[in-house]
Design a protein around this motif. Structure first.
Motif, PDB file in Angstrom:
ATOM      1  N   CYS A   1       0.870  -1.184   0.000  1.00 54.43           N
ATOM      2  CA  CYS A   1       0.000   0.000   0.000  1.00 54.43           C
ATOM      3  C   CYS A   1       0.903   1.229   0.000  1.00 54.43           C
ATOM      4  CB  CYS A   1      -0.935   0.011   1.210  1.00 54.43           C
ATOM      5  SG  CYS A   1      -0.072   0.109   2.794  1.00 54.43           S
TER       6      CYS A   1
ATOM      7  N   CYS B   1       0.993   3.675   2.166  1.00 54.69           N
ATOM      8  CA  CYS B   1       1.187   4.321   3.470  1.00 54.69           C
ATOM      9  C   CYS B   1       2.675   4.595   3.704  1.00 54.69           C
ATOM     10  CB  CYS B   1       0.684   3.413   4.593  1.00 54.69           C
ATOM     11  SG  CYS B   1      -1.099   3.289   4.664  1.00 54.69           S
TER      12      CYS B   1
ATOM     13  N   CYS C   1      -3.953   2.144   6.535  1.00 54.40           N
ATOM     14  CA  CYS C   1      -5.069   2.181   5.590  1.00 54.40           C
ATOM     15  C   CYS C   1      -5.734   0.808   5.650  1.00 54.40           C
ATOM     16  CB  CYS C   1      -4.557   2.499   4.180  1.00 54.40           C
ATOM     17  SG  CYS C   1      -3.693   1.119   3.408  1.00 54.40           S
TER      18      CYS C   1
ATOM     19  N   CYS D   1      -3.091  -2.217   4.993  1.00 49.60           N
ATOM     20  CA  CYS D   1      -2.119  -2.645   6.003  1.00 49.60           C
ATOM     21  C   CYS D   1      -2.784  -2.957   7.344  1.00 49.60           C
ATOM     22  CB  CYS D   1      -0.956  -1.666   6.134  1.00 49.60           C
ATOM     23  SG  CYS D   1      -1.393   0.027   6.469  1.00 49.60           S
TER      24      CYS D   1
END
Ligand SMILES: [Zn+2]
Length: 494
Positions: free
Chosen positions: A32, A34, A48, A51
């Motif tokens: 992701c 992040c 998010c 994760c």
């Protein structure tokens, strides 16, 4: 070590290491976007649905992670597989909200990121190749925070910021034969990782090691999550001794998973060893398979810097350094860069200065860095300052002894001329001044002078007094010559 005698006999010891390295130079997580930099961040703020493992979220592979893994695989001489897919490794734990970790698996039709490879270590002056089994990519679980020791903490906190951070796992073959060999293996691995610029292993938690340890003919134990490279040698020594002590008492060793408690410096049993089938590996259907073509590998290869072993050979050739000096110098890329920047900045430098620069760097400067627990890039010292220091010594403006007192100010970025001015520590080579000081010292120390009749070494004490009087500024060679001459003149020595 808590009263346990540590045996240095490791002939029957078998060690395999699994090293987990966080790719700290990746800005985002493995699946992701992040922020992957959880250090110092507000807990549970870099998250998010992906994760956090929320149902219905779909992971997407971070392409940079594939590039980073390719760099490391090339640097370790591993064979990169041309196609692969990820697996789910199922287990339940609070640090793993999905109930599985996305990892790679080299069975059930799966392949690791890369197979084989090796790391060369030096043990007692002899080179040994330690073979690798494979390297693969996987996600880091969340971080558990304990108050004090894991065994006594009244509660556990979970920070999901680390969940999904990219890890690379390097699995050695079980061919490591002693804790010292393991230490050397990790030292070289750290150096290679630094050269590939995929991670900063000086960050806390950036490297974690699981170690499989057994004594030939007996069951092995796995010591999990040794949280720094420095702890590995200690944990191995302890665990080997624990196994030996049990065998000595006629006990049977069982296959188990243990935890290294770095506060109490012992391993403690966590659980009986789980077996691979317990994890119910199966392919991760939410991620597409990955194909890695030759062009991609070549592009990455073209951008790789010279690796430490190649650099050591070049430094020997270009700067006339010994094998020992060059191998030590290249271990830390920043130190080696500092060295080359320095010696190349002064065209008058030759083999003598190359060696001098190496000595200042590897002795006085490194000692200072170790004392301050800093890396060279965290200080203000510049290669030019070391060049100036050496030139001042070689031109006779300061003595080596005085130069050694300049180190801490030089490390703070002060110019050599400023330090000389401030300390007033110019070398005294004026013979009249030195003679005057010698005369005073002889007068003030009749007992030491008398000692010089029987013990020629006593002259060192007199020279030391002259140094004291001149605050270390008198040239030691001239002082020695004059002191000899004067003692001869008064008939103390013949
Ligand atoms: Zn995320």
């Amino acid at each position: 070590m808590e009263g346990i005698r540590v045996s240095s006999n490791y002939e029957d010891v078998i060690i395999g290491l699994e090293v987990h390295i966080q790719l700290t130079n990746l800005k985002t997580k493995l699946f992701c976007s992040c922020n992957a930099d959880y250090r110092g961040a507000e807990p549970n703020s870099h998250n998010c649905p992906i994760c956090l493992g929320l149902p219905g979220s779909l992971p997407v592979i971070n392409e940079r992670a594939i590039e980073f893994a390719t760099r490391l695989a090339l640097a370790l001489d591993s064979k990169i597989n041309d196609s692969m897919f990820f697996f789910r490794k199922n287990y339940f734990y609070v640090d793993l909200p999905k109930g599985f970790q996305i990892s790679q698996y080299n069975k059930a039709g799966g392949r690791a990121f890369a197979d084989r490879g090796n790391i060369t270590v030096k043990i007692n002056g002899k080179k040994k190749e330690i073979r690798l089994n494979r390297i693969h990519l996987e996600e880091d679980p969340a971080r558990l925070v304990h108050k004090g020791s894991i065994a006594t903490s009244p509660y556990t906190l979970v920070d999901y910021n680390r969940s999904g951070v990219c890890l690379i796992e390097i699995v050695s073959e079980p061919v490591i034969r002693s804790p010292e060999e393991a230490r050397e293996f990790l030292k070289q691995l750290k150096s290679i990782v630094q050269y590939t610029r995929i991670s900063n292993l000086d960050l806390t938690g950036a490297a974690r090691v699981d170690a499989n340890i057994s004594i030939k003919g007996h069951e092995r134990s796995e010591v999990k999550n040794i949280s720094s490279f420095k702890e590995v040698e200690r944990a191995l020594k302890w665990e080997i001794q624990r196994q030996r002590n049990l065998l000595k008492r006629g006990k049977k060793l069982t296959q188990e998973t243990r935890h290294w408690d770095d506060k109490r410096r012992i391993t403690i049993s966590l659980r009986m060893k789980e077996f691979e089938e317990d994890y119910r590996y199966f392919p991760e259907q939410d991620l597409v398979p990955i194909a890695i073509d030759k062009d991609f590998i070549q592009q990455v290869k073209d951008k790789l810097p010279e690796m430490p072993n190649e650099r050591a050979i070049r430094l020997q050739r270009d700067y006339n350094l010994s094998e020992f000096d060059s191998e030590n110098l290249v271990l830390d890329k920043d130190i080696a860069d500092f060295y080359e920047d320095g010696v190349n900045s002064d065209p008058s430098f030759g083999p003598n200065e190359y060696k001098q620069f190496c000595n200042w760097l590897m002795n006085d400067i490194l000692r200072h860095l170790n004392e301050q627990n800093k890396t060279i890039t965290e200080t203000k010292v510049q290669p030019k300052l070391v060049v100036d220091l050496i030139n001042n010594i070689n031109e006779g403006k300061i003595t080596t002894k005085i130069a050694k007192t300049f180190i801490s100010e030089m490390m703070n970025g002060s110019s050599i001329s400023k330090i000389i001015e401030k300390k007033g520590k110019k070398r005294i080579s004026n013979e009249e001044i030195i003679e005057g000081n010698c005369k005073e010292v002889i007068k003030e120390n009749p007992k030491i002078v008398e000692d010089c009749r029987k013990n020629p070494k006593a002259i060192e004490a007199l020279i030391g007094r002259v140094m004291g009087k001149t605050k270390g500024q008198a040239d030691p060679e001239i002082t020695r010559r004059i002191m000899f001459k004067m003692l001869k003149q008064i008939g103390i020595i013949i």
